[in-house]
Motif scaffolding. Sequence first.
Motif, PDB file in Angstrom:
ATOM      1  N   PHE A 179      79.774  38.546  68.214  1.00  0.00           N
ATOM      2  CA  PHE A 179      78.685  38.983  69.087  1.00  0.00           C
ATOM      3  C   PHE A 179      77.362  38.883  68.353  1.00  0.00           C
ATOM      4  CE2 PHE A 179      80.401  42.512  66.752  1.00  0.00           C
ATOM      5  CZ  PHE A 179      79.311  43.267  66.371  1.00  0.00           C
ATOM      6  N   GLU A 180      76.265  38.916  69.118  1.00  0.00           N
ATOM      7  CA  GLU A 180      74.928  38.811  68.557  1.00  0.00           C
ATOM      8  C   GLU A 180      74.164  40.115  68.754  1.00  0.00           C
ATOM      9  OE1 GLU A 180      73.224  35.450  70.551  1.00  0.00           O
ATOM     10  OE2 GLU A 180      74.211  34.052  69.199  1.00  0.00           O
ATOM     11  N   VAL A 181      73.277  40.399  67.795  1.00  0.00           N
ATOM     12  CA  VAL A 181      72.459  41.602  67.850  1.00  0.00           C
ATOM     13  C   VAL A 181      71.006  41.195  67.564  1.00  0.00           C
ATOM     14  CG1 VAL A 181      72.005  43.838  66.757  1.00  0.00           C
ATOM     15  CG2 VAL A 181      74.349  43.067  67.061  1.00  0.00           C
ATOM     16  N   ASN A 182      70.087  41.621  68.419  1.00  0.00           N
ATOM     17  CA  ASN A 182      68.660  41.422  68.176  1.00  0.00           C
ATOM     18  C   ASN A 182      68.125  42.643  67.440  1.00  0.00           C
ATOM     19  OD1 ASN A 182      68.558  38.996  69.605  1.00  0.00           O
ATOM     20  ND2 ASN A 182      68.182  40.042  71.524  1.00  0.00           N
ATOM     21  N   ARG A 183      67.488  42.406  66.286  1.00  0.00           N
ATOM     22  CA  ARG A 183      66.931  43.506  65.504  1.00  0.00           C
ATOM     23  C   ARG A 183      65.870  42.965  64.560  1.00  0.00           C
ATOM     24  NH1 ARG A 183      72.036  45.305  61.830  1.00  0.00           N
ATOM     25  NH2 ARG A 183      72.440  46.434  63.722  1.00  0.00           N
ATOM     26  N   PRO A 184      64.987  43.854  64.089  1.00  0.00           N
ATOM     27  CA  PRO A 184      63.962  43.421  63.128  1.00  0.00           C
ATOM     28  C   PRO A 184      64.601  42.931  61.824  1.00  0.00           C
ATOM     29  CG  PRO A 184      63.491  45.630  63.969  1.00  0.00           C
ATOM     30  CD  PRO A 184      64.854  45.258  64.451  1.00  0.00           C
ATOM     31  N   MET A 185      63.896  42.062  61.118  1.00  0.00           N
ATOM     32  CA  MET A 185      64.412  41.511  59.859  1.00  0.00           C
ATOM     33  C   MET A 185      64.705  42.597  58.835  1.00  0.00           C
ATOM     34  SD  MET A 185      62.155  38.051  59.424  1.00  0.00           S
ATOM     35  CE  MET A 185      62.943  37.561  57.911  1.00  0.00           C
ATOM     36  N   ARG A 186      63.932  43.661  58.830  1.00  0.00           N
ATOM     37  CA  ARG A 186      64.149  44.735  57.848  1.00  0.00           C
ATOM     38  C   ARG A 186      65.491  45.437  58.062  1.00  0.00           C
ATOM     39  NH1 ARG A 186      60.208  46.699  61.286  1.00  0.00           N
ATOM     40  NH2 ARG A 186      60.842  48.530  62.466  1.00  0.00           N
ATOM     41  N   GLU A 187      66.096  45.269  59.254  1.00  0.00           N
ATOM     42  CA  GLU A 187      67.396  45.862  59.560  1.00  0.00           C
ATOM     43  C   GLU A 187      68.519  44.824  59.589  1.00  0.00           C
ATOM     44  OE1 GLU A 187      66.988  47.953  63.252  1.00  0.00           O
ATOM     45  OE2 GLU A 187      65.270  49.116  62.547  1.00  0.00           O
ATOM     46  N   ALA A 188      68.267  43.637  59.055  1.00  0.00           N
ATOM     47  CA  ALA A 188      69.224  42.533  59.131  1.00  0.00           C
ATOM     48  C   ALA A 188      70.591  42.880  58.541  1.00  0.00           C
ATOM     49  CB  ALA A 188      68.662  41.294  58.437  1.00  0.00           C
TER      50      ALA A 188
ATOM     51  N   MET B 289      61.975  38.539  68.075  1.00  0.00           N
ATOM     52  CA  MET B 289      62.830  39.323  67.208  1.00  0.00           C
ATOM     53  C   MET B 289      64.045  38.461  66.837  1.00  0.00           C
ATOM     54  SD  MET B 289      64.317  43.179  67.672  1.00  0.00           S
ATOM     55  CE  MET B 289      62.693  43.720  68.112  1.00  0.00           C
ATOM     56  N   PRO B 290      64.409  38.433  65.566  1.00  0.00           N
ATOM     57  CA  PRO B 290      65.553  37.617  65.135  1.00  0.00           C
ATOM     58  C   PRO B 290      66.868  38.089  65.746  1.00  0.00           C
ATOM     59  CG  PRO B 290      64.239  38.315  63.256  1.00  0.00           C
ATOM     60  CD  PRO B 290      63.735  39.057  64.442  1.00  0.00           C
ATOM     61  N   ARG B 291      67.772  37.154  65.891  1.00  0.00           N
ATOM     62  CA  ARG B 291      69.107  37.423  66.433  1.00  0.00           C
ATOM     63  C   ARG B 291      70.119  37.171  65.316  1.00  0.00           C
ATOM     64  NH1 ARG B 291      70.097  34.272  71.660  1.00  0.00           N
ATOM     65  NH2 ARG B 291      68.549  35.797  72.255  1.00  0.00           N
ATOM     66  N   TYR B 292      71.005  38.125  65.108  1.00  0.00           N
ATOM     67  CA  TYR B 292      72.014  38.030  64.054  1.00  0.00           C
ATOM     68  C   TYR B 292      73.396  38.037  64.681  1.00  0.00           C
ATOM     69  CZ  TYR B 292      67.996  39.176  61.219  1.00  0.00           C
ATOM     70  OH  TYR B 292      66.761  39.159  60.638  1.00  0.00           O
ATOM     71  N   GLU B 293      74.283  37.240  64.108  1.00  0.00           N
ATOM     72  CA  GLU B 293      75.646  37.130  64.624  1.00  0.00           C
ATOM     73  C   GLU B 293      76.586  37.945  63.743  1.00  0.00           C
ATOM     74  OE1 GLU B 293      78.379  33.563  66.433  1.00  0.00           O
ATOM     75  OE2 GLU B 293      77.089  33.114  64.727  1.00  0.00           O
ATOM     76  N   PHE B 294      77.438  38.708  64.399  1.00  0.00           N
ATOM     77  CA  PHE B 294      78.425  39.542  63.716  1.00  0.00           C
ATOM     78  C   PHE B 294      79.821  39.226  64.240  1.00  0.00           C
ATOM     79  CE2 PHE B 294      74.565  41.923  63.134  1.00  0.00           C
ATOM     80  CZ  PHE B 294      74.723  42.618  61.942  1.00  0.00           C
ATOM     81  N   ARG B 295      80.828  39.548  63.419  1.00  0.00           N
ATOM     82  CA  ARG B 295      82.220  39.424  63.843  1.00  0.00           C
ATOM     83  C   ARG B 295      82.921  40.737  63.543  1.00  0.00           C
ATOM     84  NH1 ARG B 295      86.742  38.277  61.188  1.00  0.00           N
ATOM     85  NH2 ARG B 295      85.613  37.489  59.398  1.00  0.00           N
ATOM     86  N   CYS B 296      83.720  41.188  64.496  1.00  0.00           N
ATOM     87  CA  CYS B 296      84.487  42.414  64.331  1.00  0.00           C
ATOM     88  C   CYS B 296      85.792  42.080  63.619  1.00  0.00           C
ATOM     89  CB  CYS B 296      84.762  43.045  65.700  1.00  0.00           C
ATOM     90  SG  CYS B 296      85.760  44.538  65.595  1.00  0.00           S
ATOM     91  N   ARG B 297      86.070  42.786  62.558  1.00  0.00           N
ATOM     92  CA  ARG B 297      87.322  42.559  61.821  1.00  0.00           C
ATOM     93  C   ARG B 297      88.513  43.171  62.547  1.00  0.00           C
ATOM     94  NH1 ARG B 297      84.991  43.973  55.836  1.00  0.00           N
ATOM     95  NH2 ARG B 297      83.879  42.025  55.544  1.00  0.00           N
ATOM     96  N   ALA B 298      88.279  44.165  63.375  1.00  0.00           N
ATOM     97  CA  ALA B 298      89.371  44.840  64.085  1.00  0.00           C
ATOM     98  C   ALA B 298      89.884  44.010  65.258  1.00  0.00           C
ATOM     99  CB  ALA B 298      88.917  46.209  64.563  1.00  0.00           C
ATOM    100  N   CYS B 299      88.961  43.488  66.089  1.00  0.00           N
ATOM    101  CA  CYS B 299      89.404  42.771  67.293  1.00  0.00           C
ATOM    102  C   CYS B 299      89.083  41.278  67.273  1.00  0.00           C
ATOM    103  CB  CYS B 299      88.796  43.413  68.549  1.00  0.00           C
ATOM    104  SG  CYS B 299      87.002  43.241  68.693  1.00  0.00           S
ATOM    105  N   GLY B 300      88.292  40.824  66.285  1.00  0.00           N
ATOM    106  CA  GLY B 300      87.972  39.409  66.173  1.00  0.00           C
ATOM    107  C   GLY B 300      86.832  38.946  67.068  1.00  0.00           C
ATOM    108  N   ASP B 301      86.228  39.850  67.811  1.00  0.00           N
ATOM    109  CA  ASP B 301      85.128  39.498  68.707  1.00  0.00           C
ATOM    110  C   ASP B 301      83.906  39.076  67.895  1.00  0.00           C
ATOM    111  OD1 ASP B 301      83.718  39.171  71.066  1.00  0.00           O
ATOM    112  OD2 ASP B 301      83.212  41.304  71.267  1.00  0.00           O
TER     113      ASP B 301
END
Length: 71
Positions: free
Chosen positions: A15-24, A1-13
């Motif tokens: 993090f990575e999320v594993n999810r199907p490509m259709r939910e990228a 399952m692909p891993r996607y990287e996100f950044r929080c605009r509120a706290c700057g954290d």
Amino acid sequence: MPRYEFRCRACGDTFEVNRPMREASEPTDCPQGHADTVKLLSTVAVTGRTISTPTPGPSSGGGCCGGACGC
């Protein structure tokens, strides 16, 4: 399952999320519970074997000045 990287605009954290490509592109909350996150553009390094063909040298008889062109 692909891993996607996100950044929080509120706290700057970051993090990575594993999810199907259709939910990228679906939004996700950060681990601190903030909803204002953005998906980061990640680069993927793909390595593989490169097969190279040796280039004929002057004594191999191939190409110009190998004896066939008369120079």
